[in-house]
Design a protein around this motif. Structure first.
Motif, PDB file in Angstrom:
ATOM      1  N   VAL A  97       0.858  -1.184   0.000  1.00 33.96           N
ATOM      2  CA  VAL A  97       0.000   0.000   0.000  1.00 33.96           C
ATOM      3  C   VAL A  97       0.891   1.230   0.000  1.00 33.96           C
ATOM      4  N   GLN A  98       0.597   2.150  -0.899  1.00 33.94           N
ATOM      5  CA  GLN A  98       1.354   3.394  -0.961  1.00 33.94           C
ATOM      6  C   GLN A  98       0.402   4.573  -0.997  1.00 33.94           C
ATOM      7  N   LEU A  99       0.825   5.652  -0.346  1.00 33.03           N
ATOM      8  CA  LEU A  99       0.059   6.886  -0.351  1.00 33.03           C
ATOM      9  C   LEU A  99       0.918   7.972  -0.997  1.00 33.03           C
TER      10      LEU A  99
ATOM     11  N   VAL B  45      -4.290   6.584  -2.659  1.00 29.56           N
ATOM     12  CA  VAL B  45      -3.872   5.323  -2.046  1.00 29.56           C
ATOM     13  C   VAL B  45      -3.850   4.249  -3.125  1.00 29.56           C
ATOM     14  N   SER B  46      -2.726   3.577  -3.265  1.00 28.47           N
ATOM     15  CA  SER B  46      -2.614   2.538  -4.279  1.00 28.47           C
ATOM     16  C   SER B  46      -2.128   1.242  -3.643  1.00 28.47           C
ATOM     17  N   GLY B  47      -2.328   0.148  -4.375  1.00 34.22           N
ATOM     18  CA  GLY B  47      -1.909  -1.151  -3.870  1.00 34.22           C
ATOM     19  C   GLY B  47      -3.102  -2.069  -3.733  1.00 34.22           C
ATOM     20  N   THR B  48      -2.896  -3.156  -3.044  1.00 35.13           N
ATOM     21  CA  THR B  48      -3.977  -4.136  -2.841  1.00 35.13           C
ATOM     22  C   THR B  48      -4.810  -3.665  -1.664  1.00 35.13           C
ATOM     23  N   ILE B  49      -5.992  -3.166  -1.967  1.00 36.55           N
ATOM     24  CA  ILE B  49      -6.843  -2.564  -0.942  1.00 36.55           C
ATOM     25  C   ILE B  49      -8.227  -3.165  -1.039  1.00 36.55           C
ATOM     26  N   PHE B  50      -8.712  -3.689   0.065  1.00 35.94           N
ATOM     27  CA  PHE B  50     -10.091  -4.173   0.088  1.00 35.94           C
ATOM     28  C   PHE B  50     -11.029  -3.074   0.552  1.00 35.94           C
ATOM     29  N   SER B  51     -10.677  -2.407   1.598  1.00 34.85           N
ATOM     30  CA  SER B  51     -11.481  -1.284   2.051  1.00 34.85           C
ATOM     31  C   SER B  51     -10.639  -0.396   2.954  1.00 34.85           C
ATOM     32  N   ILE B  52     -10.892   0.874   2.859  1.00 29.58           N
ATOM     33  CA  ILE B  52     -10.192   1.848   3.690  1.00 29.58           C
ATOM     34  C   ILE B  52     -11.175   2.373   4.713  1.00 29.58           C
ATOM     35  N   ASN B  53     -10.875   2.175   5.962  1.00 21.78           N
ATOM     36  CA  ASN B  53     -11.792   2.612   7.016  1.00 21.78           C
ATOM     37  C   ASN B  53     -11.777   4.130   7.153  1.00 21.78           C
TER      38      ASN B  53
ATOM     39  N   MET C 289      -9.625   7.828   6.347  1.00 27.28           N
ATOM     40  CA  MET C 289      -8.582   8.564   5.650  1.00 27.28           C
ATOM     41  C   MET C 289      -8.489   9.924   6.311  1.00 27.28           C
ATOM     42  N   GLY C 290      -7.296  10.446   6.349  1.00 27.43           N
ATOM     43  CA  GLY C 290      -7.167  11.715   7.039  1.00 27.43           C
ATOM     44  C   GLY C 290      -5.893  12.457   6.724  1.00 27.43           C
ATOM     45  N   TRP C 291      -5.807  13.620   7.327  1.00 24.53           N
ATOM     46  CA  TRP C 291      -4.636  14.472   7.193  1.00 24.53           C
ATOM     47  C   TRP C 291      -4.132  14.864   8.575  1.00 24.53           C
ATOM     48  N   TYR C 292      -2.830  14.812   8.721  1.00 25.78           N
ATOM     49  CA  TYR C 292      -2.148  15.265   9.917  1.00 25.78           C
ATOM     50  C   TYR C 292      -1.122  16.299   9.481  1.00 25.78           C
ATOM     51  N   ARG C 293      -0.639  17.060  10.433  1.00 24.54           N
ATOM     52  CA  ARG C 293       0.410  18.014  10.107  1.00 24.54           C
ATOM     53  C   ARG C 293       1.417  18.094  11.247  1.00 24.54           C
ATOM     54  N   GLN C 294       2.617  18.495  10.861  1.00 26.42           N
ATOM     55  CA  GLN C 294       3.681  18.636  11.846  1.00 26.42           C
ATOM     56  C   GLN C 294       4.507  19.862  11.514  1.00 26.42           C
ATOM     57  N   ALA C 295       4.502  20.799  12.436  1.00 23.89           N
ATOM     58  CA  ALA C 295       5.310  22.004  12.296  1.00 23.89           C
ATOM     59  C   ALA C 295       6.663  21.768  12.966  1.00 23.89           C
ATOM     60  N   PRO C 296       7.684  22.506  12.577  1.00 19.79           N
ATOM     61  CA  PRO C 296       9.013  22.329  13.176  1.00 19.79           C
ATOM     62  C   PRO C 296       8.962  22.471  14.696  1.00 19.79           C
ATOM     63  N   GLY C 297       9.530  21.512  15.386  1.00 20.10           N
ATOM     64  CA  GLY C 297       9.594  21.554  16.835  1.00 20.10           C
ATOM     65  C   GLY C 297       8.309  21.164  17.535  1.00 20.10           C
ATOM     66  N   LYS C 298       7.311  20.743  16.767  1.00 22.47           N
ATOM     67  CA  LYS C 298       6.026  20.364  17.354  1.00 22.47           C
ATOM     68  C   LYS C 298       5.677  18.927  17.019  1.00 22.47           C
ATOM     69  N   GLN C 299       4.759  18.373  17.792  1.00 26.32           N
ATOM     70  CA  GLN C 299       4.306  17.017  17.534  1.00 26.32           C
ATOM     71  C   GLN C 299       3.324  16.996  16.356  1.00 26.32           C
ATOM     72  N   ARG C 300       3.253  15.844  15.712  1.00 27.37           N
ATOM     73  CA  ARG C 300       2.282  15.673  14.637  1.00 27.37           C
ATOM     74  C   ARG C 300       0.880  15.734  15.234  1.00 27.37           C
ATOM     75  N   GLU C 301      -0.005  16.452  14.575  1.00 29.41           N
ATOM     76  CA  GLU C 301      -1.363  16.600  15.084  1.00 29.41           C
ATOM     77  C   GLU C 301      -2.384  16.292  14.003  1.00 29.41           C
TER      78      GLU C 301
ATOM     79  N   ILE D  34      -6.369   0.867   7.130  1.00 30.93           N
ATOM     80  CA  ILE D  34      -6.894  -0.296   6.428  1.00 30.93           C
ATOM     81  C   ILE D  34      -6.825  -1.468   7.396  1.00 30.93           C
ATOM     82  N   GLY D  35      -7.981  -1.949   7.788  1.00 28.63           N
ATOM     83  CA  GLY D  35      -8.007  -2.930   8.856  1.00 28.63           C
ATOM     84  C   GLY D  35      -7.587  -2.244  10.138  1.00 28.63           C
ATOM     85  N   ALA D  36      -6.520  -2.724  10.728  1.00 29.71           N
ATOM     86  CA  ALA D  36      -6.008  -2.095  11.941  1.00 29.71           C
ATOM     87  C   ALA D  36      -4.662  -1.436  11.700  1.00 29.71           C
ATOM     88  N   THR D  37      -4.290  -1.296  10.457  1.00 35.33           N
ATOM     89  CA  THR D  37      -2.968  -0.777  10.110  1.00 35.33           C
ATOM     90  C   THR D  37      -3.066   0.649   9.577  1.00 35.33           C
ATOM     91  N   HIS D  38      -2.170   1.498  10.099  1.00 38.57           N
ATOM     92  CA  HIS D  38      -2.071   2.869   9.620  1.00 38.57           C
ATOM     93  C   HIS D  38      -0.996   2.945   8.543  1.00 38.57           C
TER      94      HIS D  38
END
Length: 114
Positions: free
Chosen positions: A1-3, A23-31, A33-45, A98-102
């Motif tokens: 799976v590739q994004l 999203v490409s690859g062998t995919i049966f279903s995607i539970n 989908m989302g977007w996160y962001r990370q600024a310098p010196g900060k945690q991904r949110e 996808i399933g339980a995998t991020h």
């Protein structure tokens, strides 16, 4: 799976950008989908997520300005970002559960500056 994410760039405050992630690859279903962001010196949110049924959730800081959507037939998620602020500057990462995998895409840089 590739994004594969695209659409980042430099924009002036108040401007707009639209991010896309395929999203490409062998995919049966995607539970989720989302977007996160990370600024310098900060945690991904979390920025926004959308379920397979179209339910959405947003970070308080982007509510009313950002809109997440998805095309299930194309396994693609979008993030329309309006009224951008300097504090939105960050690397934006798309995510698919996808399933339980991020799965993560590479970051796409969004810089809001005059």
């Amino acid at each position: 799976v590739q994004l594969q994410a695209s659409g980042g760039g430099l924009v002036q405050p108040g401007g707009s950008l639209r991010l896309s992630c395929v999203v490409s690859g062998t995919i049966f279903s995607i539970n989720y989908m989302g977007w996160y962001r990370q600024a310098p010196g900060k945690q991904r949110e979390l920025v926004a997520i959308i379920t397979s049924g179209g339910s959405t959730n947003y970070a308080d800081s982007v509510k009313g300005r950002f809109t997440i959507s998805r095309d299930n037939a194309k396994n693609t998620v979008y993030l329309q970002m309006n009224s951008l602020k300097p504090e939105d500057t960050a690397a934006y990462y798309c995510n698919a559960v996808i399933g339980a995998t991020h799965y993560w895409g590479q970051g796409t840089q969004v810089t809001v500056s005059s």
